[in-house]
Write a protein that holds these residues in place. Structure first.
Motif, short mmCIF file in Angstrom:
data_model
loop_
_atom_site.label_atom_id
_atom_site.label_comp_id
_atom_site.label_asym_id
_atom_site.label_seq_id
_atom_site.Cartn_x
_atom_site.Cartn_y
_atom_site.Cartn_z
N TYR A 35 0.84 -1.20 0.00
CA TYR A 35 0.00 0.00 0.00
C TYR A 35 0.87 1.25 0.00
CZ TYR A 35 -3.41 3.52 1.31
OH TYR A 35 -4.19 4.64 1.32
N ARG A 36 0.46 2.26 -0.76
CA ARG A 36 1.16 3.54 -0.80
C ARG A 36 0.17 4.67 -0.54
NH1 ARG A 36 4.31 0.36 -0.27
NH2 ARG A 36 6.21 -0.13 -1.45
N PRO A 37 0.41 5.48 0.48
CA PRO A 37 -0.49 6.62 0.74
C PRO A 37 -0.30 7.70 -0.32
CG PRO A 37 1.41 6.72 2.18
CD PRO A 37 1.53 5.42 1.43
N PRO A 38 -1.22 8.63 -0.42
CA PRO A 38 -1.04 9.74 -1.36
C PRO A 38 0.08 10.67 -0.92
CG PRO A 38 -3.00 10.07 -0.02
CD PRO A 38 -2.51 8.70 0.29
N ASP A 39 0.54 11.49 -1.84
CA ASP A 39 1.55 12.51 -1.53
C ASP A 39 0.87 13.63 -0.75
OD1 ASP A 39 3.22 14.77 -1.56
OD2 ASP A 39 4.09 14.22 -3.48
N PRO A 40 1.30 13.90 0.48
CA PRO A 40 0.58 14.88 1.30
C PRO A 40 0.63 16.30 0.77
CG PRO A 40 2.63 14.21 2.36
CD PRO A 40 2.43 13.29 1.20
N LEU A 41 1.63 16.64 -0.03
CA LEU A 41 1.77 18.01 -0.50
C LEU A 41 1.09 18.26 -1.84
CD1 LEU A 41 5.43 18.86 0.55
CD2 LEU A 41 3.30 19.00 1.86
N THR A 42 0.72 17.19 -2.54
CA THR A 42 0.06 17.38 -3.84
C THR A 42 -1.33 16.78 -3.89
OG1 THR A 42 1.02 15.34 -4.76
CG2 THR A 42 2.29 17.39 -5.03
N GLN A 43 -1.65 15.86 -2.97
CA GLN A 43 -2.95 15.19 -3.01
C GLN A 43 -3.65 15.33 -1.67
OE1 GLN A 43 -1.33 11.30 -4.50
NE2 GLN A 43 -3.07 11.45 -5.89
N ALA A 44 -4.82 15.95 -1.69
CA ALA A 44 -5.67 16.00 -0.51
C ALA A 44 -6.51 14.73 -0.46
CB ALA A 44 -6.56 17.24 -0.57
N GLU A 45 -7.40 14.67 0.52
CA GLU A 45 -8.27 13.49 0.59
C GLU A 45 -9.05 13.31 -0.71
OE1 GLU A 45 -10.76 12.35 4.15
OE2 GLU A 45 -12.34 13.17 2.87
N ARG A 46 -9.52 14.43 -1.24
CA ARG A 46 -10.34 14.39 -2.45
C ARG A 46 -9.75 15.37 -3.46
NH1 ARG A 46 -14.89 15.41 2.00
NH2 ARG A 46 -15.30 13.25 2.60
N GLY A 47 -9.10 14.85 -4.45
CA GLY A 47 -8.57 15.70 -5.49
C GLY A 47 -7.20 16.28 -5.14
N PRO A 48 -6.68 17.12 -6.04
CA PRO A 48 -5.35 17.70 -5.82
C PRO A 48 -5.39 18.82 -4.80
CG PRO A 48 -6.30 18.56 -7.84
CD PRO A 48 -7.27 17.52 -7.33
N ARG A 49 -4.25 19.05 -4.16
CA ARG A 49 -4.14 20.22 -3.30
C ARG A 49 -3.95 21.47 -4.17
NH1 ARG A 49 -4.44 19.09 1.78
NH2 ARG A 49 -3.69 17.08 2.55
N PRO A 50 -4.35 22.62 -3.65
CA PRO A 50 -4.07 23.86 -4.37
C PRO A 50 -2.57 24.08 -4.50
CG PRO A 50 -5.66 24.22 -2.59
CD PRO A 50 -5.10 22.84 -2.41
N ASP A 51 -2.18 24.84 -5.49
CA ASP A 51 -0.78 25.20 -5.66
C ASP A 51 -0.30 25.97 -4.44
OD1 ASP A 51 1.60 25.72 -7.64
OD2 ASP A 51 1.10 27.67 -6.75
N TRP A 52 0.82 25.55 -3.87
CA TRP A 52 1.27 26.14 -2.62
C TRP A 52 1.69 27.60 -2.78
CZ3 TRP A 52 0.09 24.40 1.96
CH2 TRP A 52 -0.21 23.04 2.11
N GLU A 53 2.14 28.00 -3.95
CA GLU A 53 2.45 29.41 -4.16
C GLU A 53 1.18 30.25 -4.10
OE1 GLU A 53 4.71 30.11 -7.66
OE2 GLU A 53 6.47 28.98 -6.96
N GLN A 54 0.09 29.72 -4.65
CA GLN A 54 -1.18 30.42 -4.57
C GLN A 54 -1.68 30.47 -3.12
OE1 GLN A 54 -3.95 28.59 -7.27
NE2 GLN A 54 -2.74 29.09 -9.09
N VAL A 55 -1.49 29.37 -2.40
CA VAL A 55 -1.88 29.35 -0.99
C VAL A 55 -1.11 30.40 -0.22
CG1 VAL A 55 -1.88 27.97 1.12
CG2 VAL A 55 -2.57 26.93 -1.05
N ALA A 56 0.20 30.49 -0.47
CA ALA A 56 1.03 31.48 0.22
C ALA A 56 0.55 32.90 -0.07
CB ALA A 56 2.49 31.31 -0.18
N ALA A 57 0.15 33.15 -1.31
CA ALA A 57 -0.35 34.48 -1.67
C ALA A 57 -1.66 34.78 -0.95
CB ALA A 57 -0.53 34.57 -3.18
#
Length: 345
Positions: free
Chosen positions: A103-125
Protein backbone atom coordinates in the motif's frame (compact mmCIF):
# COMPACT_ATOMS: atom_id res chain seq x y z
CA UNK A 1 -9.76 46.07 16.25
CA UNK A 2 -9.21 43.64 13.39
CA UNK A 3 -10.91 40.27 13.08
CA UNK A 4 -7.53 38.60 13.64
CA UNK A 5 -6.73 40.50 16.82
CA UNK A 6 -10.19 39.92 18.26
CA UNK A 7 -10.13 36.20 17.50
CA UNK A 8 -6.69 35.78 19.06
CA UNK A 9 -7.85 37.68 22.13
CA UNK A 10 -10.79 35.29 22.37
CA UNK A 11 -8.57 32.21 22.11
CA UNK A 12 -6.02 33.58 24.58
CA UNK A 13 -8.50 34.91 27.16
CA UNK A 14 -7.44 38.53 26.60
CA UNK A 15 -10.87 40.20 26.65
CA UNK A 16 -12.04 40.24 23.02
CA UNK A 17 -14.26 43.07 21.89
CA UNK A 18 -16.88 40.65 20.53
CA UNK A 19 -17.67 36.93 20.58
CA UNK A 20 -16.67 35.40 17.22
CA UNK A 21 -19.62 33.78 15.43
CA UNK A 22 -19.82 31.65 12.28
CA UNK A 23 -22.75 30.27 10.27
CA UNK A 24 -21.97 27.48 7.79
CA UNK A 25 -24.41 26.11 5.21
CA UNK A 26 -24.12 22.52 4.09
CA UNK A 27 -24.35 22.20 0.29
CA UNK A 28 -27.75 20.52 0.66
CA UNK A 29 -29.06 23.58 2.51
CA UNK A 30 -27.80 25.86 -0.25
CA UNK A 31 -29.42 23.59 -2.83
CA UNK A 32 -32.77 23.63 -1.04
CA UNK A 33 -33.12 27.30 -0.17
CA UNK A 34 -31.17 28.78 -3.09
CA UNK A 35 -31.72 32.52 -3.72
CA UNK A 36 -33.70 32.88 -0.50
CA UNK A 37 -30.49 32.15 1.39
CA UNK A 38 -28.76 34.90 -0.55
CA UNK A 39 -31.42 37.32 0.66
CA UNK A 40 -30.76 36.16 4.21
CA UNK A 41 -26.99 36.51 3.82
CA UNK A 42 -27.43 40.07 2.61
CA UNK A 43 -29.60 40.86 5.64
CA UNK A 44 -26.81 39.80 8.02
CA UNK A 45 -23.55 41.42 6.88
CA UNK A 46 -22.19 41.39 10.44
CA UNK A 47 -22.09 37.59 10.26
CA UNK A 48 -21.36 36.96 6.59
CA UNK A 49 -19.40 40.04 5.58
CA UNK A 50 -19.54 41.50 2.07
CA UNK A 51 -21.46 39.31 -0.35
CA UNK A 52 -22.21 39.63 -4.05
CA UNK A 53 -25.46 38.08 -5.24
CA UNK A 54 -24.87 35.19 -7.61
CA UNK A 55 -21.61 34.09 -5.97
CA UNK A 56 -22.97 30.68 -4.93
CA UNK A 57 -23.48 27.74 -7.27
CA UNK A 58 -26.44 26.01 -5.66
CA UNK A 59 -26.05 22.81 -7.67
CA UNK A 60 -22.30 22.16 -7.51
CA UNK A 61 -21.56 19.51 -4.90
CA UNK A 62 -18.24 17.96 -5.86
CA UNK A 63 -17.55 14.24 -5.39
CA UNK A 64 -17.75 14.30 -1.59
CA UNK A 65 -21.34 15.54 -1.62
CA UNK A 66 -22.71 13.98 -4.82
CA UNK A 67 -25.03 10.98 -4.78
CA UNK A 68 -23.42 7.61 -5.52
CA UNK A 69 -19.97 6.08 -4.99
CA UNK A 70 -16.51 7.54 -5.32
CA UNK A 71 -12.97 6.56 -4.31
CA UNK A 72 -10.80 9.06 -2.45
CA UNK A 73 -7.04 9.50 -2.85
CA UNK A 74 -6.37 6.97 -0.09
CA UNK A 75 -8.32 4.30 -1.96
CA UNK A 76 -11.31 4.37 0.41
CA UNK A 77 -14.68 3.91 -1.28
CA UNK A 78 -17.46 6.26 -0.15
CA UNK A 79 -21.20 5.97 -0.61
CA UNK A 80 -23.57 8.92 -0.52
CA UNK A 81 -27.35 8.52 -0.66
CA UNK A 82 -28.30 12.19 -0.21
CA UNK A 83 -26.87 14.86 -2.54
CA UNK A 84 -25.38 17.78 -0.67
CA UNK A 85 -24.55 15.76 2.43
CA UNK A 86 -21.31 13.89 3.10
CA UNK A 87 -21.48 10.12 2.71
CA UNK A 88 -19.53 7.46 4.58
CA UNK A 89 -16.73 5.03 3.74
CA UNK A 90 -17.93 1.57 2.76
CA UNK A 91 -14.74 0.18 1.21
CA UNK A 92 -11.53 -0.10 3.22
CA UNK A 93 -8.29 -0.74 1.32
CA UNK A 94 -6.48 -2.14 4.37
CA UNK A 95 -9.25 -4.35 5.71
CA UNK A 96 -6.71 -7.12 5.08
CA UNK A 97 -3.33 -6.32 6.62
CA UNK A 98 -1.61 -8.53 4.04
CA UNK A 99 -2.04 -5.56 1.68
CA UNK A 100 -0.12 -3.18 3.92
CA UNK A 101 3.31 -3.94 2.42
CA UNK A 102 2.21 -2.91 -1.06
CA UNK A 103 0.00 0.00 0.00
CA UNK A 104 1.16 3.54 -0.80
CA UNK A 105 -0.49 6.62 0.74
CA UNK A 106 -1.04 9.74 -1.36
CA UNK A 107 1.55 12.51 -1.53
CA UNK A 108 0.58 14.88 1.30
CA UNK A 109 1.77 18.01 -0.50
CA UNK A 110 0.06 17.38 -3.84
CA UNK A 111 -2.95 15.19 -3.01
CA UNK A 112 -5.67 16.00 -0.51
CA UNK A 113 -8.27 13.49 0.59
CA UNK A 114 -10.34 14.39 -2.45
CA UNK A 115 -8.57 15.70 -5.49
CA UNK A 116 -5.35 17.70 -5.82
CA UNK A 117 -4.14 20.22 -3.30
CA UNK A 118 -4.07 23.86 -4.37
CA UNK A 119 -0.78 25.20 -5.66
CA UNK A 120 1.27 26.14 -2.62
CA UNK A 121 2.45 29.41 -4.16
CA UNK A 122 -1.18 30.42 -4.57
CA UNK A 123 -1.88 29.35 -0.99
CA UNK A 124 1.03 31.48 0.22
CA UNK A 125 -0.35 34.48 -1.67
CA UNK A 126 -3.80 33.96 -0.14
CA UNK A 127 -2.27 33.68 3.32
CA UNK A 128 -0.38 36.93 2.89
CA UNK A 129 -3.48 38.69 1.56
CA UNK A 130 -5.50 37.55 4.58
CA UNK A 131 -2.74 38.72 6.91
CA UNK A 132 -2.62 42.16 5.28
CA UNK A 133 -6.41 42.46 5.54
CA UNK A 134 -6.33 41.78 9.28
CA UNK A 135 -7.95 38.36 9.00
CA UNK A 136 -7.05 35.29 10.99
CA UNK A 137 -4.69 33.05 9.00
CA UNK A 138 -5.78 29.42 9.06
CA UNK A 139 -3.75 26.33 8.24
CA UNK A 140 -5.43 22.99 7.74
CA UNK A 141 -4.36 19.58 8.96
CA UNK A 142 -6.00 16.33 7.96
CA UNK A 143 -7.89 13.48 9.58
CA UNK A 144 -5.99 11.05 11.78
CA UNK A 145 -8.21 8.70 13.82
CA UNK A 146 -10.86 8.83 11.13
CA UNK A 147 -8.32 7.97 8.45
CA UNK A 148 -7.20 4.95 10.46
CA UNK A 149 -10.68 3.46 10.52
CA UNK A 150 -11.46 4.58 6.97
CA UNK A 151 -8.47 2.52 5.84
CA UNK A 152 -8.94 -0.43 8.15
CA UNK A 153 -12.68 -0.49 8.83
CA UNK A 154 -14.08 0.66 12.17
CA UNK A 155 -14.67 -2.73 13.77
CA UNK A 156 -11.30 -4.03 12.62
CA UNK A 157 -9.52 -1.01 14.09
CA UNK A 158 -11.30 -1.43 17.42
CA UNK A 159 -10.13 -5.06 17.51
CA UNK A 160 -6.61 -3.89 16.65
CA UNK A 161 -6.66 -1.56 19.66
CA UNK A 162 -7.31 -4.59 21.86
CA UNK A 163 -5.07 -7.17 20.17
CA UNK A 164 -2.26 -4.75 19.21
CA UNK A 165 -0.94 -6.52 16.10
CA UNK A 166 2.43 -5.19 14.87
CA UNK A 167 0.75 -3.81 11.74
CA UNK A 168 -1.21 -1.34 13.87
CA UNK A 169 1.86 0.73 14.72
CA UNK A 170 2.87 0.74 11.05
CA UNK A 171 -0.59 1.97 10.07
CA UNK A 172 -0.52 4.71 12.72
CA UNK A 173 2.95 5.85 11.68
CA UNK A 174 2.03 5.92 7.99
CA UNK A 175 -0.98 8.19 8.54
CA UNK A 176 0.95 10.29 11.04
CA UNK A 177 3.82 10.91 8.62
CA UNK A 178 1.36 12.08 5.97
CA UNK A 179 -0.14 14.53 8.45
CA UNK A 180 3.22 15.73 9.75
CA UNK A 181 4.42 16.59 6.26
CA UNK A 182 1.27 18.63 5.73
CA UNK A 183 1.56 20.33 9.13
CA UNK A 184 5.16 21.39 8.55
CA UNK A 185 4.30 22.74 5.11
CA UNK A 186 1.55 24.86 6.58
CA UNK A 187 3.77 26.04 9.43
CA UNK A 188 6.24 27.38 6.89
CA UNK A 189 3.48 29.88 5.97
CA UNK A 190 3.16 31.10 9.59
CA UNK A 191 -0.56 30.56 10.23
CA UNK A 192 -2.23 31.92 13.35
CA UNK A 193 -4.10 28.68 13.89
CA UNK A 194 -3.93 25.12 12.59
CA UNK A 195 -7.31 23.43 12.26
CA UNK A 196 -7.81 19.67 12.52
CA UNK A 197 -10.91 17.49 12.47
CA UNK A 198 -11.48 14.02 13.91
CA UNK A 199 -14.79 12.75 15.25
CA UNK A 200 -13.89 10.93 18.46
CA UNK A 201 -17.29 10.57 20.11
CA UNK A 202 -20.62 8.82 19.84
CA UNK A 203 -23.80 10.45 21.10
CA UNK A 204 -23.10 9.29 24.66
CA UNK A 205 -19.38 8.56 25.07
CA UNK A 206 -16.01 8.58 23.36
CA UNK A 207 -15.44 5.89 20.74
CA UNK A 208 -12.42 4.64 22.66
CA UNK A 209 -11.63 4.60 26.36
CA UNK A 210 -9.23 7.20 27.76
CA UNK A 211 -6.72 4.39 28.31
CA UNK A 212 -6.90 3.31 24.66
CA UNK A 213 -6.71 6.92 23.55
CA UNK A 214 -3.56 7.51 25.60
CA UNK A 215 -1.91 4.35 24.34
CA UNK A 216 -2.64 4.52 20.62
CA UNK A 217 -3.81 8.01 19.63
CA UNK A 218 -2.63 10.71 22.02
CA UNK A 219 1.09 10.32 21.20
CA UNK A 220 0.35 10.90 17.52
CA UNK A 221 -1.82 13.93 18.23
CA UNK A 222 0.94 15.37 20.40
CA UNK A 223 3.44 14.88 17.57
CA UNK A 224 1.11 16.79 15.23
CA UNK A 225 0.09 19.52 17.65
CA UNK A 226 3.31 20.34 19.50
CA UNK A 227 5.16 21.65 16.41
CA UNK A 228 2.23 24.01 15.87
CA UNK A 229 2.44 25.33 19.40
CA UNK A 230 6.22 25.66 19.19
CA UNK A 231 5.77 27.69 15.99
CA UNK A 232 3.32 30.01 17.74
CA UNK A 233 0.18 28.66 16.05
CA UNK A 234 -2.92 27.71 17.99
CA UNK A 235 -4.42 24.25 17.51
CA UNK A 236 -8.13 23.90 16.80
CA UNK A 237 -9.71 20.45 16.91
CA UNK A 238 -13.21 19.78 15.63
CA UNK A 239 -14.64 16.59 17.10
CA UNK A 240 -18.24 15.43 16.91
CA UNK A 241 -19.82 13.35 19.64
CA UNK A 242 -19.34 13.13 23.38
CA UNK A 243 -15.65 13.68 24.12
CA UNK A 244 -15.73 14.94 27.71
CA UNK A 245 -13.59 12.06 29.00
CA UNK A 246 -10.86 12.95 26.47
CA UNK A 247 -10.70 16.70 27.08
CA UNK A 248 -7.82 16.60 29.57
CA UNK A 249 -5.70 14.53 27.21
CA UNK A 250 -6.54 16.70 24.19
CA UNK A 251 -5.48 19.83 26.06
CA UNK A 252 -2.33 18.07 27.21
CA UNK A 253 -1.57 17.09 23.60
CA UNK A 254 -1.70 20.74 22.55
CA UNK A 255 -5.30 21.69 21.70
CA UNK A 256 -6.04 25.35 22.46
CA UNK A 257 -9.39 25.63 20.62
CA UNK A 258 -11.93 22.82 20.89
CA UNK A 259 -14.97 22.59 18.60
CA UNK A 260 -17.39 20.23 20.44
CA UNK A 261 -21.08 19.55 19.90
CA UNK A 262 -23.32 20.97 22.58
CA UNK A 263 -26.00 18.24 22.55
CA UNK A 264 -23.60 15.33 22.96
CA UNK A 265 -21.50 17.02 25.65
CA UNK A 266 -24.08 19.28 27.35
CA UNK A 267 -23.43 22.84 28.43
CA UNK A 268 -22.77 21.72 31.99
CA UNK A 269 -20.30 19.09 30.83
CA UNK A 270 -18.43 21.66 28.76
CA UNK A 271 -18.52 24.18 31.59
CA UNK A 272 -17.04 21.61 33.94
CA UNK A 273 -14.30 20.28 31.64
CA UNK A 274 -13.45 23.15 29.29
CA UNK A 275 -14.44 26.60 30.50
CA UNK A 276 -11.40 28.72 31.26
CA UNK A 277 -9.00 25.94 30.20
CA UNK A 278 -9.41 25.87 26.43
CA UNK A 279 -11.23 28.15 24.01
CA UNK A 280 -14.61 26.57 23.23
CA UNK A 281 -15.67 27.00 19.60
CA UNK A 282 -19.15 25.73 20.40
CA UNK A 283 -21.03 23.74 17.76
CA UNK A 284 -24.59 24.81 18.53
CA UNK A 285 -27.37 22.25 18.54
CA UNK A 286 -27.88 21.35 14.89
CA UNK A 287 -30.31 18.62 16.02
CA UNK A 288 -32.47 21.35 17.55
CA UNK A 289 -32.48 23.79 14.63
CA UNK A 290 -34.91 21.88 12.35
CA UNK A 291 -37.61 21.42 15.00
CA UNK A 292 -37.41 24.37 17.38
CA UNK A 293 -39.36 27.58 17.28
CA UNK A 294 -37.39 30.80 16.70
CA UNK A 295 -37.94 31.61 20.37
CA UNK A 296 -36.41 28.29 21.44
CA UNK A 297 -33.39 28.91 19.21
CA UNK A 298 -32.86 32.32 20.80
CA UNK A 299 -33.13 30.74 24.26
CA UNK A 300 -30.62 28.05 23.27
CA UNK A 301 -28.03 30.63 22.20
CA UNK A 302 -28.69 32.77 25.27
CA UNK A 303 -28.19 29.78 27.56
CA UNK A 304 -24.93 28.84 25.84
CA UNK A 305 -23.61 32.36 26.34
CA UNK A 306 -24.82 32.49 29.93
CA UNK A 307 -23.10 29.21 30.85
CA UNK A 308 -19.88 29.37 28.82
CA UNK A 309 -19.09 32.99 28.01
CA UNK A 310 -16.88 35.34 29.97
CA UNK A 311 -15.67 38.89 29.34
CA UNK A 312 -12.15 37.43 29.38
CA UNK A 313 -12.95 35.36 26.27
CA UNK A 314 -12.75 31.66 25.57
CA UNK A 315 -16.03 31.23 23.66
CA UNK A 316 -16.83 31.38 19.96
CA UNK A 317 -20.10 30.17 18.44
CA UNK A 318 -20.59 28.02 15.34
CA UNK A 319 -23.90 27.13 13.69
CA UNK A 320 -24.06 24.49 10.96
CA UNK A 321 -27.21 24.61 8.86
CA UNK A 322 -28.53 21.47 7.18
CA UNK A 323 -31.25 21.14 4.53
CA UNK A 324 -33.94 20.36 7.10
CA UNK A 325 -33.70 23.75 8.83
CA UNK A 326 -36.54 26.06 7.72
CA UNK A 327 -35.69 29.59 6.64
CA UNK A 328 -37.37 31.22 9.62
CA UNK A 329 -35.15 29.18 11.92
CA UNK A 330 -32.02 30.11 9.97
CA UNK A 331 -33.08 33.73 10.41
CA UNK A 332 -33.51 33.09 14.13
CA UNK A 333 -30.02 31.55 14.35
CA UNK A 334 -28.48 34.58 12.66
CA UNK A 335 -30.37 37.07 14.82
CA UNK A 336 -29.43 35.21 17.99
CA UNK A 337 -25.77 35.11 16.97
CA UNK A 338 -25.80 38.83 16.25
CA UNK A 339 -27.06 39.36 19.79
CA UNK A 340 -24.43 36.99 21.22
CA UNK A 341 -21.64 38.65 19.27
CA UNK A 342 -22.20 41.93 21.10
CA UNK A 343 -22.84 40.40 24.53
CA UNK A 344 -19.75 41.97 26.12
CA UNK A 345 -19.24 44.93 23.79
Amino acid sequence: MTERENHLRCIEFRRPKWIPVVVYFLPAALHRHRERLEDLILRHPVIFGPYRRGSIDFDSFGPAYAEGFYVDNWGCTWQNILPGMEGQPVGHPLADYSLLDSYRPPDPLTQAERGPRPDWEQVAAQVEKARQEGKLVWGHGDRFFERLHFLRGFSALMIDFVECPPELNRLIEMVLQYNLALVHKWLSLRPDIMSFGDDLGTQNAAMVSPETFRRHLKPAYARMFQPCREAGAHVRLHSDGCILELVDDLIDAGVTVLNPQVRANTLEGLRRTCKGRVCIHLDLDRQLFPFATPKQIREHVEEAVEVLASPEGGLALYAEIGPDVPLENIEAVCSALEWARERFS
